[in-house]
Write an enzyme that holds these catalytic residues in place. Structure first.
Site, PDB file in Angstrom:
ATOM      1  N   ASP A   1     -52.387 -17.186  30.509  1.00 25.65           N
ATOM      2  CA  ASP A   1     -52.859 -18.260  29.643  1.00 25.65           C
ATOM      3  C   ASP A   1     -52.090 -18.229  28.326  1.00 25.65           C
ATOM      4  O   ASP A   1     -51.960 -17.177  27.697  1.00 25.65           O
ATOM      5  CB  ASP A   1     -54.361 -18.074  29.396  1.00 25.65           C
ATOM      6  CG  ASP A   1     -54.992 -19.230  28.655  1.00 25.65           C
ATOM      7  OD1 ASP A   1     -54.497 -20.361  28.779  1.00 25.65           O
ATOM      8  OD2 ASP A   1     -56.009 -18.990  27.957  1.00 25.65           O
TER       9      ASP A   1
ATOM     10  N   HIS B   1     -58.289 -27.270  27.910  1.00 22.86           N
ATOM     11  CA  HIS B   1     -58.474 -26.004  27.206  1.00 22.86           C
ATOM     12  C   HIS B   1     -59.607 -26.153  26.194  1.00 22.86           C
ATOM     13  O   HIS B   1     -60.042 -27.247  25.883  1.00 22.86           O
ATOM     14  CB  HIS B   1     -57.185 -25.616  26.479  1.00 22.86           C
ATOM     15  CG  HIS B   1     -56.110 -25.102  27.375  1.00 22.86           C
ATOM     16  ND1 HIS B   1     -55.448 -23.914  27.137  1.00 22.86           N
ATOM     17  CD2 HIS B   1     -55.563 -25.602  28.511  1.00 22.86           C
ATOM     18  CE1 HIS B   1     -54.548 -23.714  28.079  1.00 22.86           C
ATOM     19  NE2 HIS B   1     -54.595 -24.731  28.921  1.00 22.86           N
TER      20      HIS B   1
ATOM     21  N   SER C   1     -65.221 -23.757  25.881  1.00 26.91           N
ATOM     22  CA  SER C   1     -66.421 -23.011  25.493  1.00 26.91           C
ATOM     23  C   SER C   1     -67.202 -23.805  24.447  1.00 26.91           C
ATOM     24  O   SER C   1     -66.677 -24.138  23.389  1.00 26.91           O
ATOM     25  CB  SER C   1     -66.038 -21.644  24.910  1.00 26.91           C
ATOM     26  OG  SER C   1     -65.514 -20.801  25.911  1.00 26.91           O
TER      27      SER C   1
ATOM     28  N   ASN D   1     -60.775 -24.507  31.303  1.00 26.72           N
ATOM     29  CA  ASN D   1     -60.648 -23.146  30.787  1.00 26.72           C
ATOM     30  C   ASN D   1     -61.862 -22.730  29.970  1.00 26.72           C
ATOM     31  O   ASN D   1     -62.320 -23.485  29.105  1.00 26.72           O
ATOM     32  CB  ASN D   1     -59.413 -23.034  29.881  1.00 26.72           C
ATOM     33  CG  ASN D   1     -58.106 -23.064  30.644  1.00 26.72           C
ATOM     34  OD1 ASN D   1     -58.051 -23.483  31.794  1.00 26.72           O
ATOM     35  ND2 ASN D   1     -57.049 -22.604  30.004  1.00 26.72           N
TER      36      ASN D   1
ATOM     37  N   THR E   1     -63.848 -18.031  25.056  1.00 27.26           N
ATOM     38  CA  THR E   1     -64.627 -17.483  23.945  1.00 27.26           C
ATOM     39  C   THR E   1     -66.047 -17.137  24.348  1.00 27.26           C
ATOM     40  O   THR E   1     -66.565 -16.068  23.992  1.00 27.26           O
ATOM     41  CB  THR E   1     -64.643 -18.480  22.775  1.00 27.26           C
ATOM     42  OG1 THR E   1     -63.293 -18.782  22.403  1.00 27.26           O
ATOM     43  CG2 THR E   1     -65.369 -17.903  21.584  1.00 27.26           C
TER      44      THR E   1
ATOM     45  N   GLY F   1     -61.960 -21.493  20.410  1.00 28.33           N
ATOM     46  CA  GLY F   1     -62.992 -20.843  19.610  1.00 28.33           C
ATOM     47  C   GLY F   1     -64.309 -21.592  19.706  1.00 28.33           C
ATOM     48  O   GLY F   1     -64.475 -22.521  20.504  1.00 28.33           O
TER      49      GLY F   1
END
Length: 286
Positions: free
Chosen positions: A82, A210, A213, A232, A235, A183
């Site tokens: 990644d 991406h 989270s 993806n 975090t 993040g």
């Protein structure tokens, strides 16, 4: 089963309207947790490691762990680099057994990004397992390893540039910037769904999201309906593992056996990943 190439995983996801969950792992316990979750849900899976993780233990170590753990599972598992930050790291990961690599040249001018990605694609073609190659166009906000994009520096992916980028590089998948960030979010992210639809029309390769989270489940499902084939998560897995470990240690100050606090961390990650796999719609795809 042996590790598989992510190219086939994402092509199947694209053909059948779901997304493959791609989960960043930092150690053996997290890798075990993610594979156990995917096997429980009969889902295809991508394990991921970032450059900082590979500075902690090299690609050969993580590739060997992935092969040992996935080799006993009955689901297809790929291991992916990644945000590869150099040609050299991509080459090392590929030759050490990674079945998928990402080269991140998103901070470079378009021409330089194309040249770097094309070089990685050519290299991957010379490796026995011919790993799939992911690249990124546009810039996501937030921080991922040593890569930081400050507020105002993020750039959404342009559909016209994306079509040229894919054509001239020969990549297998494209990570796009539509409003997510690396993040934790301070508020609800505002995703540009219209731009995503334009990107889906502009390119044929699978699209990657991406910075997922903390993105609401309904938004993840909407981007998948608009053509995203890989999502993806990083975090939140680290946070779940750390929180469970911290709770276990604080509850028993005399505890010193890593297995005793690694186990609860592993269980917390398994629970989280099973939920994320369901959100991606990849349950019972094996």
């Amino acid at each position: 089963m042996p590790l598989v190439n992510s190219r086939e995983l994402l092509q199947d996801a694209q053909a059948h309207g779901y997304a493959v969950g791609a989960f960043n792992v930092e150690n053996m316990e997290m890798m075990q947790a993610v594979v156990a979750a995917a096997e429980a849900e009969s889902a295809p899976l991508m394990l991921q490691t970032t450059p900082s993780t590979l500075r902690y233990a090299g690609p050969a170590v993580f590739a060997a762990m992935a092969q040992a753990i996935a080799g006993k599972a009955q689901i297809p598992v790929a291991i992916h680099l990644d945000h590869g930050d150099s040609f050299e790291l991509c080459r090392q990961a590929a030759w050490d057994g990674y079945t998928s690599v990402m080269i991140d040249g998103s901070k470079l001018p378009l021409e330089d990004n194309i040249a770097l990605v094309r070089r990685v694609v050519q290299m991957a073609g010379d490796v026995p397992q011919q790993p799939a190659v992911e690249a990124e166009l546009g810039r996501l906000g937030g921080k991922e390893d040593s890569l930081e994009v400050k507020p105002g520096e993020d750039i959404y992916t342009d559909p016209g540039e994306a079509a040229r980028f894919v054509e001239e590089t020969g990549i297998d998948s494209l990570a796009v910037a539509i409003g997510t960030a690396h993040g934790f979010y301070k508020g609800k992210p505002k995703l540009d769904f219209d731009r995503l639809a334009q990107l889906r029309d502009a390119v044929r390769v699978p699209l990657v999201l991406h910075g997922s989270s903390g993105v609401p489940d309904e938004d993840v499902q909407k981007v998948i309906s608009l053509g995203v084939c890989k999502v993806n998560f990083a975090t939140e897995l680290r946070a779940a593992y750390t929180e469970a470990t911290r709770k276990t240690l604080s509850g028993d100050p005399g505890l010193y056996d890593p297995k005793k606090f690694g186990g609860p961390g592993r269980e917390a990650v398994t629970t989280l990943v099973r939920h994320r796999i369901a959100v991606c719609g990849s349950c019972n795809r094996v």
